[in-house]
Structures are given as structure tokens and as C-alpha cells.
Design a protein around this motif. Sequence first.
Motif, PDB file in Angstrom:
ATOM      1  N   UNK A  84       0.870  -1.181   0.000  1.00 47.08           N
ATOM      2  CA  UNK A  84       0.000   0.000   0.000  1.00 47.08           C
ATOM      3  C   UNK A  84       0.910   1.235   0.000  1.00 47.08           C
ATOM      4  N   UNK A  85       0.376   2.358   0.432  1.00 44.88           N
ATOM      5  CA  UNK A  85       1.190   3.562   0.585  1.00 44.88           C
ATOM      6  C   UNK A  85       1.980   3.551   1.897  1.00 44.88           C
ATOM      7  N   UNK A  86       1.783   2.544   2.737  1.00 42.27           N
ATOM      8  CA  UNK A  86       2.440   2.493   4.043  1.00 42.27           C
ATOM      9  C   UNK A  86       3.958   2.471   3.880  1.00 42.27           C
ATOM     10  N   UNK A  87       4.634   3.207   4.758  1.00 38.85           N
ATOM     11  CA  UNK A  87       6.090   3.294   4.732  1.00 38.85           C
ATOM     12  C   UNK A  87       6.652   3.085   6.131  1.00 38.85           C
ATOM     13  N   UNK A  88       7.862   2.542   6.169  1.00 37.19           N
ATOM     14  CA  UNK A  88       8.624   2.414   7.402  1.00 37.19           C
ATOM     15  C   UNK A  88       9.997   2.995   7.116  1.00 37.19           C
ATOM     16  N   UNK A  89      10.305   4.119   7.738  1.00 37.38           N
ATOM     17  CA  UNK A  89      11.569   4.823   7.497  1.00 37.38           C
ATOM     18  C   UNK A  89      11.798   5.066   6.003  1.00 37.38           C
ATOM     19  N   UNK A  90      10.724   5.415   5.314  1.00 31.66           N
ATOM     20  CA  UNK A  90      10.794   5.733   3.897  1.00 31.66           C
ATOM     21  C   UNK A  90      10.738   4.539   2.965  1.00 31.66           C
ATOM     22  N   UNK A  91      10.726   3.332   3.511  1.00 37.82           N
ATOM     23  CA  UNK A  91      10.719   2.094   2.721  1.00 37.82           C
ATOM     24  C   UNK A  91       9.288   1.572   2.628  1.00 37.82           C
ATOM     25  N   UNK A  92       8.903   1.115   1.439  1.00 37.52           N
ATOM     26  CA  UNK A  92       7.569   0.539   1.256  1.00 37.52           C
ATOM     27  C   UNK A  92       7.387  -0.680   2.154  1.00 37.52           C
ATOM     28  N   UNK A  93       6.260  -0.725   2.844  1.00 37.77           N
ATOM     29  CA  UNK A  93       5.898  -1.881   3.660  1.00 37.77           C
ATOM     30  C   UNK A  93       5.157  -2.870   2.768  1.00 37.77           C
TER      31      UNK A  93
END
Length: 160
Positions: A84-93
Motif C-alpha cells: 500500500x502507501x504504508x512506509x517504514x523509514x521511507x521504505x515501502x511496507x
Amino acid sequence: MSFGTDADEPRWVAVNDGVMGGRSRGGPVVEEGVLTFSGVLSLENNGGFSSVRTVGRDFDFSDATAVVLRVRGDGRTYQLRLATDARFRGITVSYGGEFATEAGQWTEVRVPLADLRPSAHGFALQGPPLDAARVRELGLLIGDKREGPFRLEVDWIGLE
């Protein structure tokens, strides 16, 4: 989702471990209504995965409880991956769930959305939860730590 020449269908692209120095090779081919994801997995240079994913189309899975696929595999275990659009530290989840295949046999596999686990670049995360209404990528991945050729054919992908 079936695989053909409809302009509304997403395009499939390969993302292999070469992005981090690995040597695995693999990619998608769509022929006669079947998506074939095949290649060779290598553990050289800390590699060990090959994947294909959609580009150019968003999906709304909010009314679904599972993704169902009709596949013919090689007896190896694959992953269904959603992003999705979700990110973790700028990385795609990515949200992944495994499914087994039977060598040479067409089977239907079911991957419950509730069983998908978030990760970023292979590292397990505690969240965020999957927003099934905002799926940007649908993908398949092999990363079973077994070197050698692999082949997964997908007749269709549906929701239940």
C-alpha cells in the motif's frame, strides 16, 4: 484477475535480489492467459529472492477476506505480497503470506488477508495494519533459501 491482453490489466515486472547484490534471476511471462513466474534462485552474495509485482493499477480489497489463486507450481513455497502507501523509514511496507504448491498439479490456494504480515526489505514489522482499500501492488515472491530453478504458473487470482 485473469491474464490476457486487456488494457485494464496491470503490467507485471521483476524485482530480484540484484537490487542488493544477489544473483537470482526471475521474471514474469504472460502467454495464453497464464502468468508464469520462473527463474533461478541463487544464494550468492547474500541473495536468495526473486519476485514479480504489478505496476500501473490500484486495487480495492476492502470487501475481501482472502486472496485465492489457481496455481501450478514446482512443490516449493511462494509468498503472496501486497503493498500500500504504508512506509517504514521511507521504505515501502509489504504484507506477505506463504502458500505451498504441488509439483505439476493445478491447485487453488487461499491466503487470508488477516494472515498477511508486514515487513520492509525482509525485516518483520509490528505494523502498520494492512489498508486493504489501498493496495498499490500485488506480487509473488520466492525466497525459500533453496538454490536452483523455480516455476510458478498462475491461471487466475480472485478474492473471497
